[in-house]
Design a protein around this motif. Sequence first.
Motif, PDB file in Angstrom:
ATOM      1  N   PHE A  52       1.069  -1.560  -0.061  1.00  0.00           N
ATOM      2  CA  PHE A  52       0.065   0.053   0.258  1.00  0.00           C
ATOM      3  C   PHE A  52       0.891   1.049   0.102  1.00  0.00           C
ATOM      4  CE2 PHE A  52      -3.568  -2.520   1.803  1.00  0.00           C
ATOM      5  CZ  PHE A  52      -4.317  -2.727   0.797  1.00  0.00           C
ATOM      6  N   GLY A  53       1.833   1.575   0.546  1.00  0.00           N
ATOM      7  CA  GLY A  53       2.542   2.520   0.648  1.00  0.00           C
ATOM      8  C   GLY A  53       3.385   2.436  -1.077  1.00  0.00           C
ATOM      9  N   LEU A  54       3.631   1.073  -1.513  1.00  0.00           N
ATOM     10  CA  LEU A  54       4.352   1.208  -2.480  1.00  0.00           C
ATOM     11  C   LEU A  54       3.259   2.326  -3.669  1.00  0.00           C
ATOM     12  CD1 LEU A  54       6.580  -1.666  -3.282  1.00  0.00           C
ATOM     13  CD2 LEU A  54       7.418   0.445  -3.141  1.00  0.00           C
ATOM     14  N   ILE A  55       2.001   2.312  -3.016  1.00  0.00           N
ATOM     15  CA  ILE A  55       0.725   2.736  -4.791  1.00  0.00           C
ATOM     16  C   ILE A  55       1.013   4.520  -4.203  1.00  0.00           C
ATOM     17  CG2 ILE A  55      -1.759   2.929  -4.383  1.00  0.00           C
ATOM     18  CD1 ILE A  55      -1.175  -0.136  -4.253  1.00  0.00           C
ATOM     19  N   ALA A  56       1.120   4.458  -2.139  1.00  0.00           N
ATOM     20  CA  ALA A  56       1.132   6.346  -2.333  1.00  0.00           C
ATOM     21  C   ALA A  56       2.224   6.339  -2.819  1.00  0.00           C
ATOM     22  CB  ALA A  56       1.328   6.091  -0.477  1.00  0.00           C
ATOM     23  N   TRP A  57       3.816   5.700  -2.977  1.00  0.00           N
ATOM     24  CA  TRP A  57       4.915   6.437  -3.484  1.00  0.00           C
ATOM     25  C   TRP A  57       4.693   6.466  -4.807  1.00  0.00           C
ATOM     26  CZ3 TRP A  57       7.600   4.051  -7.025  1.00  0.00           C
ATOM     27  CH2 TRP A  57       9.143   3.799  -7.947  1.00  0.00           C
ATOM     28  N   LEU A  58       3.590   5.592  -5.844  1.00  0.00           N
ATOM     29  CA  LEU A  58       3.783   6.200  -7.341  1.00  0.00           C
ATOM     30  C   LEU A  58       2.502   7.619  -7.065  1.00  0.00           C
ATOM     31  CD1 LEU A  58       2.959   5.331 -10.447  1.00  0.00           C
ATOM     32  CD2 LEU A  58       1.278   4.388  -9.227  1.00  0.00           C
ATOM     33  N   GLY A  59       1.823   7.418  -6.203  1.00  0.00           N
ATOM     34  CA  GLY A  59       1.040   9.059  -5.646  1.00  0.00           C
ATOM     35  C   GLY A  59       1.499  10.283  -5.907  1.00  0.00           C
ATOM     36  N   SER A  60       2.572   9.802  -4.848  1.00  0.00           N
ATOM     37  CA  SER A  60       3.300  11.238  -4.501  1.00  0.00           C
ATOM     38  C   SER A  60       4.484  11.731  -5.756  1.00  0.00           C
ATOM     39  CB  SER A  60       4.160  10.291  -3.150  1.00  0.00           C
ATOM     40  OG  SER A  60       5.084   9.658  -3.595  1.00  0.00           O
ATOM     41  N   TYR A  61       4.575  10.450  -6.319  1.00  0.00           N
ATOM     42  CA  TYR A  61       5.983  10.475  -7.326  1.00  0.00           C
ATOM     43  C   TYR A  61       4.220  11.854  -8.476  1.00  0.00           C
ATOM     44  CZ  TYR A  61       8.400  10.615 -11.712  1.00  0.00           C
ATOM     45  OH  TYR A  61       9.630  11.555 -12.302  1.00  0.00           O
ATOM     46  N   VAL A  66       2.926  16.821 -11.127  1.00  0.00           N
ATOM     47  CA  VAL A  66       2.177  18.120 -11.913  1.00  0.00           C
ATOM     48  C   VAL A  66       2.883  18.977 -10.988  1.00  0.00           C
ATOM     49  CG1 VAL A  66      -0.537  19.138 -10.767  1.00  0.00           C
ATOM     50  CG2 VAL A  66       0.618  16.818 -11.933  1.00  0.00           C
ATOM     51  N   LYS A  67       2.624  18.859  -9.493  1.00  0.00           N
ATOM     52  CA  LYS A  67       3.429  20.562  -8.756  1.00  0.00           C
ATOM     53  C   LYS A  67       5.433  20.733  -8.976  1.00  0.00           C
ATOM     54  CE  LYS A  67      -0.293  21.807  -6.777  1.00  0.00           C
ATOM     55  NZ  LYS A  67      -1.199  22.802  -6.848  1.00  0.00           N
ATOM     56  N   ARG A  68       5.824  19.291  -8.941  1.00  0.00           N
ATOM     57  CA  ARG A  68       7.474  20.034  -9.191  1.00  0.00           C
ATOM     58  C   ARG A  68       7.770  20.584  -7.774  1.00  0.00           C
ATOM     59  NH1 ARG A  68       9.403  17.081 -13.212  1.00  0.00           N
ATOM     60  NH2 ARG A  68       7.963  17.383 -15.124  1.00  0.00           N
ATOM     61  N   SER A  69       7.455  20.130  -6.684  1.00  0.00           N
ATOM     62  CA  SER A  69       7.806  20.755  -5.514  1.00  0.00           C
ATOM     63  C   SER A  69       8.687  20.101  -4.512  1.00  0.00           C
ATOM     64  CB  SER A  69       6.456  20.871  -4.059  1.00  0.00           C
ATOM     65  OG  SER A  69       7.199  21.220  -3.118  1.00  0.00           O
TER      66      SER A  69
END
Length: 96
Positions: A52-61, A66-69
């Motif tokens: 599940f963390g890897l799925i969140a990892w993909l979402g954060s990437y 989009v934001k380039r922060s």
Amino acid sequence: MAGMIPVLFVVGLLVFLTFDNLLSSRAVYGDKFGNAYEVDGLAAILVNLGIFGLIAWLGSYLAFLVKRSAKLMWAHRAIGVVSGVFIAVGLVYGLS
């Protein structure tokens, strides 16, 4: 954007299968040589939380793209490290 449809399908399938494995307290891992490893109990919970963390990892990437922060890139790296540690600890604990 149309290229994201297969990615979202695979991620959705991964979420469904991981949630099913989490509810049954098991995790199965297979390698390219045809070997299958199964862990259960606490080790399976750690592995599934890591997935599940890897799925969140993909979402954060994707959010970073989009934001380039710089904060989003830091979060992306931190989530990836924590997820990798959960999976590694779960597999080592479960297979030992």
